[in-house]
Design a protein around this motif. Structure first.
Motif, PDB file in Angstrom:
ATOM      1  N   TYR A 117      -3.288 -52.910   5.782  1.00 17.80           N
ATOM      2  CA  TYR A 117      -2.228 -51.902   5.117  1.00 17.80           C
ATOM      3  C   TYR A 117      -1.114 -52.496   5.270  1.00 17.80           C
ATOM      4  O   TYR A 117      -0.636 -53.074   6.219  1.00 17.80           O
ATOM      5  CB  TYR A 117      -2.275 -50.484   5.346  1.00 17.80           C
ATOM      6  N   TYR A 142       0.408 -50.755  -0.077  1.00 20.29           N
ATOM      7  CA  TYR A 142      -0.782 -51.400  -0.281  1.00 20.29           C
ATOM      8  C   TYR A 142      -1.779 -51.166   0.742  1.00 20.29           C
ATOM      9  O   TYR A 142      -1.526 -51.689   1.766  1.00 20.29           O
ATOM     10  CB  TYR A 142      -0.520 -52.770  -0.690  1.00 20.29           C
ATOM     11  N   GLN A 176       4.918 -45.066   0.544  1.00 20.94           N
ATOM     12  CA  GLN A 176       4.433 -45.965  -0.458  1.00 20.94           C
ATOM     13  C   GLN A 176       3.822 -47.150   0.057  1.00 20.94           C
ATOM     14  O   GLN A 176       4.601 -47.828   1.119  1.00 20.94           O
ATOM     15  CB  GLN A 176       5.588 -46.584  -1.602  1.00 20.94           C
ATOM     16  N   GLY A 191      -1.011 -43.544  -7.821  1.00 25.21           N
ATOM     17  CA  GLY A 191      -1.375 -44.733  -7.199  1.00 25.21           C
ATOM     18  C   GLY A 191      -2.080 -45.418  -8.493  1.00 25.21           C
ATOM     19  O   GLY A 191      -2.773 -44.943  -9.409  1.00 25.21           O
ATOM     20  N   TYR A 234      -5.984 -52.321   1.298  1.00 32.78           N
ATOM     21  CA  TYR A 234      -6.863 -53.280   1.055  1.00 32.78           C
ATOM     22  C   TYR A 234      -8.230 -53.280   1.846  1.00 32.78           C
ATOM     23  O   TYR A 234      -7.961 -53.104   2.889  1.00 32.78           O
ATOM     24  CB  TYR A 234      -6.542 -54.859   1.003  1.00 32.78           C
ATOM     25  N   ASN A 288       0.771 -58.274  -9.123  1.00 37.15           N
ATOM     26  CA  ASN A 288       1.533 -57.533  -8.061  1.00 37.15           C
ATOM     27  C   ASN A 288       0.565 -57.460  -6.619  1.00 37.15           C
ATOM     28  O   ASN A 288       0.775 -57.775  -5.636  1.00 37.15           O
ATOM     29  CB  ASN A 288       2.214 -56.362  -8.231  1.00 37.15           C
ATOM     30  N   ILE A 289      -0.647 -56.695  -7.139  1.00 41.64           N
ATOM     31  CA  ILE A 289      -1.585 -56.635  -6.105  1.00 41.64           C
ATOM     32  C   ILE A 289      -1.996 -57.686  -5.450  1.00 41.64           C
ATOM     33  O   ILE A 289      -2.091 -57.853  -4.129  1.00 41.64           O
ATOM     34  CB  ILE A 289      -2.729 -55.584  -6.459  1.00 41.64           C
ATOM     35  N   GLY A 294       2.947 -51.470   3.982  1.00 38.64           N
ATOM     36  CA  GLY A 294       3.799 -50.509   3.540  1.00 38.64           C
ATOM     37  C   GLY A 294       4.423 -49.583   4.713  1.00 38.64           C
ATOM     38  O   GLY A 294       4.395 -49.970   5.809  1.00 38.64           O
ATOM     39  N   GLN A 351       0.617 -59.509  -3.167  1.00 40.40           N
ATOM     40  CA  GLN A 351       0.700 -58.921  -2.023  1.00 40.40           C
ATOM     41  C   GLN A 351      -0.578 -59.353  -0.957  1.00 40.40           C
ATOM     42  O   GLN A 351      -0.579 -59.566   0.048  1.00 40.40           O
ATOM     43  CB  GLN A 351       0.637 -57.539  -2.040  1.00 40.40           C
ATOM     44  N   GLN A 365      -2.677 -49.257  -4.604  1.00 35.59           N
ATOM     45  CA  GLN A 365      -1.205 -49.407  -4.494  1.00 35.59           C
ATOM     46  C   GLN A 365      -0.861 -47.937  -4.896  1.00 35.59           C
ATOM     47  O   GLN A 365      -0.994 -47.462  -6.100  1.00 35.59           O
ATOM     48  CB  GLN A 365      -0.830 -50.601  -5.256  1.00 35.59           C
ATOM     49  N   SER A 390       0.301 -55.029 -12.688  1.00 33.57           N
ATOM     50  CA  SER A 390      -0.220 -54.437 -11.629  1.00 33.57           C
ATOM     51  C   SER A 390      -1.313 -55.255 -10.805  1.00 33.57           C
ATOM     52  O   SER A 390      -1.375 -55.401  -9.468  1.00 33.57           O
ATOM     53  CB  SER A 390      -0.863 -53.261 -11.731  1.00 33.57           C
TER      54      SER A 390
END
Length: 165
Positions: free
Chosen positions: A47, A61, A59, A87, A63, A122-123, A49, A126, A75, A119
């Motif tokens: 994780y 992310y 907030q 989300g 995984y 962005n994901i 955030g 990260q 996310q 999105s």
């Protein structure tokens, strides 16, 4: 003396209740005293955030790796380790944006293909920045177009139905 030991033992057990009760929640007891933004390993993933006392909270992310589905990324909002608020989720089946209430999928939000691709990028970014060494990052073949999961399709109803449970 037995009563004192028993009462101390009960107090310790009650103190551990939030840890034991953390089923279906992301939690890491090694971060139990931490509050702030950071990276935290969790069961079957990690994780990134806001963390509050060992729970994703705010907030961030998440995984997660599942042997049957592979990587799943979420996310959005978290509340004490649960998906909560708006989300978006990305998995091998596609993409879904929506609203969650304590890990319960409440409703789907339809978004444009351009927002889905943004999105996704962005994901993925990260994931590549924070994935643990020697682990698989989330990846799809180059040029893959991510499609929104349609809740009216058979796959969508199965997937979204699982998320509601």
């Amino acid at each position: 003396m037995k009563k004192v030991i028993l009462s101390i033992l009960c107090t310790v057990m009650l103190g551990m209740l939030p840890t034991v009760k953390a089923d279906a929640q992301a939690y890491n007891p090694y971060f139990a005293m931490y509050r702030g933004y950071g990276y935290m390993p969790v069961a079957n993933g990690y994780y990134i955030g806001w963390i509050e006392y060992g729970f994703p909270h705010g907030q961030g992310y998440g995984y997660y790796y599942d042997m049957m589905q592979g990587w799943t990324a979420y996310q959005g909002g978290f509340y004490r380790g649960c998906f909560h608020g708006e989300g978006q989720m990305l998995c091998a089946y596609g993409y879904v944006a929506g609203v969650w209430n304590m890990n319960q999928f409440v409703r789907q939000i339809n978004v444009s293909q351009q927002q889905i691709q943004q999105s996704y990028n962005n994901i993925m970014q990260q994931s590549q920045n924070y994935a643990p060494q020697n682990s698989n990052t989330i990846s799809l073949p180059p040029g893959t177009e991510i499609k929104e999961i349609d809740s009216s399709s058979e796959l969508g109803s199965k997937l979204l139905g699982k998320m509601r449970k």
